[in-house]
Design a protein around this motif. Structure first.
Motif, short mmCIF file in Angstrom:
data_model
loop_
_atom_site.label_atom_id
_atom_site.label_comp_id
_atom_site.label_asym_id
_atom_site.label_seq_id
_atom_site.Cartn_x
_atom_site.Cartn_y
_atom_site.Cartn_z
N ASP A 1 2.21 -1.94 -8.66
CA ASP A 1 0.81 -1.82 -8.25
C ASP A 1 0.64 -0.82 -7.11
O ASP A 1 -0.33 -0.05 -7.08
N GLY B 1 0.80 -1.22 0.00
CA GLY B 1 0.00 0.00 0.00
C GLY B 1 0.83 1.27 0.00
O GLY B 1 1.84 1.38 -0.70
N ARG C 1 1.04 2.74 -8.51
CA ARG C 1 -0.10 3.15 -9.33
C ARG C 1 -1.36 3.35 -8.49
O ARG C 1 -2.20 4.18 -8.83
N ALA C 2 -1.48 2.61 -7.40
CA ALA C 2 -2.65 2.75 -6.54
C ALA C 2 -2.54 3.97 -5.61
O ALA C 2 -3.57 4.53 -5.20
N HIS C 3 -1.32 4.38 -5.30
CA HIS C 3 -1.10 5.48 -4.35
C HIS C 3 -0.09 6.48 -4.91
O HIS C 3 0.95 6.75 -4.28
N ARG D 1 -2.50 8.88 -11.77
CA ARG D 1 -3.88 8.98 -11.31
C ARG D 1 -4.85 9.02 -12.48
O ARG D 1 -5.93 8.42 -12.42
#
Length: 327
Positions: free
Chosen positions: A229, A80, A232-234, A250
């Motif tokens: 991942d 994360g 790209r997610a955060h 984003r």
């Protein structure tokens, strides 16, 4: 090859690099930014090149995804926002600094354990706010502090010495070296010292683009894919709320993007197409226009591309020109 040899190779061996961007003021071209660029097709083959993308450069912070993958391979369990911050050149916003503090505390560390140089927040707005509040330069505030916190935690996990974690001979840095070479598909051309004090591995721009492609096309649950991942997610933890890397990741789903000091940029799209470039004079003001043009060549059609490419020049308080791509 020594680090000084690597630094001179691209300019000495390739006289007359092409102009990637030009500076236009009041209709007059007053300057140029030269460099090299490569675009890879989805299968990893070179689709386009300018200058000499086979010459080694220091990718600077564009190497951070590989450094974060090495931390995972060393057994540190990150995910994360924490993993995104391990690959970050953060802006020094409050949420960045809060998470670095938490990461240190979680592993029994303090900001004094960081071997980053004391610095101001990277983002100018954050730097002004920070100084106005009466703060001074700190190790924690340096944009690489998330990466260093993760490196220290990986050392503790393995019983490795934390006092020498930036030594190129340290087990962690040897692992970083191997990860960089594997991802790029080429040997490291030189090892120098980055601005944060960490070892810095030189690659060709082709190798750098290939490394980013490797991360987005890697199998699920591999260290490389986990880093991609998380970034790209955060994306706000990779850069900041006012930074192009954040905007691009984003607003164009599946894109992996990371800039580096001295005007280096690497991007991989979800389908495996990738690009990397370096402005030879190190001017970051040319990054946005060149990146936007390169994304256009990859047929990335999104409002964020125009936003990234906008680089106005001012005369007094009025806009009188721009920095624009020249290819």
């Amino acid at each position: 090859m020594t680090s000084s040899a690597a630094a001179s190779s691209i300019s000495d061996s390739v006289p007359g690099l092409p102009v990637l961007a030009e500076v236009v003021r009041s209709g007059f071209v007053e300057g140029h930014h030269r460099g090299s660029l490569v675009v890879l097709a989805a299968d990893g083959s070179v689709e386009m090149s300018l200058g000499d993308p086979s010459a080694p450069v220091f990718p600077r912070s564009s190497n951070k995804p590989m450094q974060a993958a090495a931390v995972l391979r060393a057994g540190l369990d990150l995910s994360g926002e924490r993993l995104a911050l391990a690959a970050a050149s953060h802006s020094g916003e409050g949420f960045h600094l809060d998470l670095v503090r938490k990461m240190l505390t979680e592993h029994g560390l303090t900001p004094d354990d960081l071997q980053t140089p004391a610095d101001l927040p990277l983002d100018p707005v954050e730097a002004e706010t920070y100084l106005a509040a009466g703060h001074v330069r700190e190790r924690l505030t340096m944009n690489c502090s998330g990466k260093h916190a993760a490196m220290l935690a990986a050392c503790l996990h393995n019983g490795w010495d934390t006092g020498t974690y930036l030594d190129p001979a340290h087990p962690l840095q040897q692992l970083v070296h191997r990860v960089v070479e594997e991802a790029a598909g080429e040997p490291v051309a030189a090892v120098g010292t980055d601005g944060c004090g960490a070892p810095l591995m030189a690659l060709s721009l082709v190798g750098l683009a290939r490394a980013f492609r490797t991360f987005v096309t890697a199998e699920q649950d591999t260290a490389e894919r986990r880093v991609a991942d998380a970034m790209r997610a955060h994306p706000e933890y990779v850069a900041g709320t006012r930074r192009p890397d954040t905007w691009l990741m984003r607003e164009v789903p599946g894109t992996l993007s990371k800039m580096g000091a001295e005007a280096v940029q690497a991007v991989a799209l979800a389908d495996g197409r990738a690009l990397a470039f370096k402005i030879d004079d190190g001017s970051t003001r040319a990054l946005g226009p060149v990146l936007a043009r390169a994304l256009g060549l990859l047929n990335v059609d999104a409002p964020v591309v125009s936003r990234i490419g906008r680089a106005p020049l001012l005369g007094g308080s009025a806009e009188v020109g721009e920095i624009r791509a020249a290819f």
